[in-house]
Write a protein that holds these residues in place. Sequence first.
Motif, short mmCIF file in Angstrom:
data_model
loop_
_atom_site.label_atom_id
_atom_site.label_comp_id
_atom_site.label_asym_id
_atom_site.label_seq_id
_atom_site.Cartn_x
_atom_site.Cartn_y
_atom_site.Cartn_z
N ASP A 102 0.83 -1.21 0.00
CA ASP A 102 0.00 0.00 0.00
C ASP A 102 0.86 1.26 0.00
OD1 ASP A 102 -2.23 -1.62 0.02
OD2 ASP A 102 -2.68 -1.30 2.15
N TRP A 103 1.91 1.25 0.82
CA TRP A 103 2.81 2.40 0.86
C TRP A 103 3.47 2.60 -0.50
CZ3 TRP A 103 8.05 2.26 -0.13
CH2 TRP A 103 8.72 3.47 0.04
N ARG A 104 3.93 1.50 -1.11
CA ARG A 104 4.61 1.58 -2.40
C ARG A 104 3.65 2.06 -3.49
NH1 ARG A 104 9.07 3.10 -4.41
NH2 ARG A 104 9.62 2.06 -6.32
N PHE A 105 2.40 1.58 -3.46
CA PHE A 105 1.39 2.00 -4.42
C PHE A 105 1.22 3.52 -4.36
CE2 PHE A 105 -2.79 3.04 -5.96
CZ PHE A 105 -2.98 2.20 -7.04
N SER A 106 1.09 4.05 -3.14
CA SER A 106 0.92 5.50 -2.98
C SER A 106 2.11 6.26 -3.52
CB SER A 106 0.72 5.84 -1.51
OG SER A 106 -0.50 5.34 -1.06
N ALA A 107 3.31 5.74 -3.29
CA ALA A 107 4.51 6.40 -3.79
C ALA A 107 4.57 6.40 -5.32
CB ALA A 107 5.76 5.72 -3.22
N LEU A 108 4.08 5.35 -5.94
CA LEU A 108 4.11 5.26 -7.40
C LEU A 108 2.98 6.04 -8.07
CD1 LEU A 108 4.94 1.49 -7.84
CD2 LEU A 108 6.39 3.41 -8.46
N ASP A 109 1.88 6.23 -7.37
CA ASP A 109 0.71 6.90 -7.94
C ASP A 109 0.97 8.41 -7.98
OD1 ASP A 109 -1.80 7.51 -8.89
OD2 ASP A 109 -2.81 7.16 -6.97
N LEU A 110 1.78 8.81 -8.94
CA LEU A 110 2.26 10.20 -9.00
C LEU A 110 1.13 11.21 -9.17
CD1 LEU A 110 5.43 9.64 -11.21
CD2 LEU A 110 5.28 9.84 -8.70
N ASN A 111 0.11 10.87 -9.93
CA ASN A 111 -1.00 11.81 -10.11
C ASN A 111 -2.07 11.67 -9.03
OD1 ASN A 111 -2.42 9.53 -10.87
ND2 ASN A 111 -2.57 10.10 -13.04
N GLN A 112 -1.85 10.75 -8.08
CA GLN A 112 -2.73 10.54 -6.93
C GLN A 112 -4.21 10.35 -7.31
OE1 GLN A 112 -1.36 10.24 -3.60
NE2 GLN A 112 0.33 9.96 -5.01
N ASN A 113 -4.43 9.58 -8.40
CA ASN A 113 -5.80 9.30 -8.81
C ASN A 113 -6.29 7.94 -8.29
OD1 ASN A 113 -4.45 7.52 -10.48
ND2 ASN A 113 -5.50 8.16 -12.35
N GLY A 114 -5.47 7.27 -7.49
CA GLY A 114 -5.88 5.99 -6.91
C GLY A 114 -5.70 4.81 -7.85
N MET A 115 -5.04 5.01 -8.97
CA MET A 115 -4.79 3.95 -9.94
C MET A 115 -3.37 4.12 -10.48
SD MET A 115 -7.71 2.33 -10.06
CE MET A 115 -8.07 1.46 -11.55
N LEU A 116 -2.77 3.00 -10.89
CA LEU A 116 -1.46 3.08 -11.54
C LEU A 116 -1.65 2.86 -13.03
CD1 LEU A 116 0.87 1.00 -9.18
CD2 LEU A 116 0.57 3.48 -9.28
N GLU A 117 -1.23 3.85 -13.80
CA GLU A 117 -1.21 3.71 -15.24
C GLU A 117 0.17 3.18 -15.64
OE1 GLU A 117 -2.38 6.67 -13.84
OE2 GLU A 117 -4.49 6.20 -14.20
N TRP A 118 0.30 2.74 -16.86
CA TRP A 118 1.57 2.18 -17.34
C TRP A 118 2.71 3.17 -17.11
CZ3 TRP A 118 4.82 -1.37 -17.91
CH2 TRP A 118 5.92 -1.24 -18.75
N GLU A 119 2.48 4.45 -17.37
CA GLU A 119 3.55 5.44 -17.24
C GLU A 119 4.10 5.48 -15.82
OE1 GLU A 119 0.50 6.13 -18.67
OE2 GLU A 119 1.31 5.88 -20.68
#
Length: 132
Positions: A102-119
Amino acid sequence: MKRSILLLIVFLLPLGAEAQFFSVTPREGFTISDQNQDGRVSPAEWRKRWIAYLKNLDRNGDRRISRIEFGPEDPETDGRFFRLDGNRDQTVRSREMTGWADWRFSALDLNQNGMLEWEEFRNETALPGYER
């Protein structure tokens, strides 16, 4: 003879399952993680991938990963294990894995939209399988 072969197969099955995590490209990892194939990875999909990784490492089925089950003894693997072992009890449990995920997901979610896109996802190097 049959018993020896059966024991060998049972012992090697987790290795084969683990190998699937360590032999994918980042793009393949994204596709695997994006279970509903909507082009984005949700927090639930992300957690499922990490929990699947944990289950594949749990060779004795006790729902905890010991340092021995985690992988070869070397400084790099030791570092990954101890980052996940939040309470320092020498095992990684699912709550520790999901907390870290969960922590890592938040760190990767740069646009903070709650989803990870390929970019966002393609730069992930801490996912199982992307150690270089």
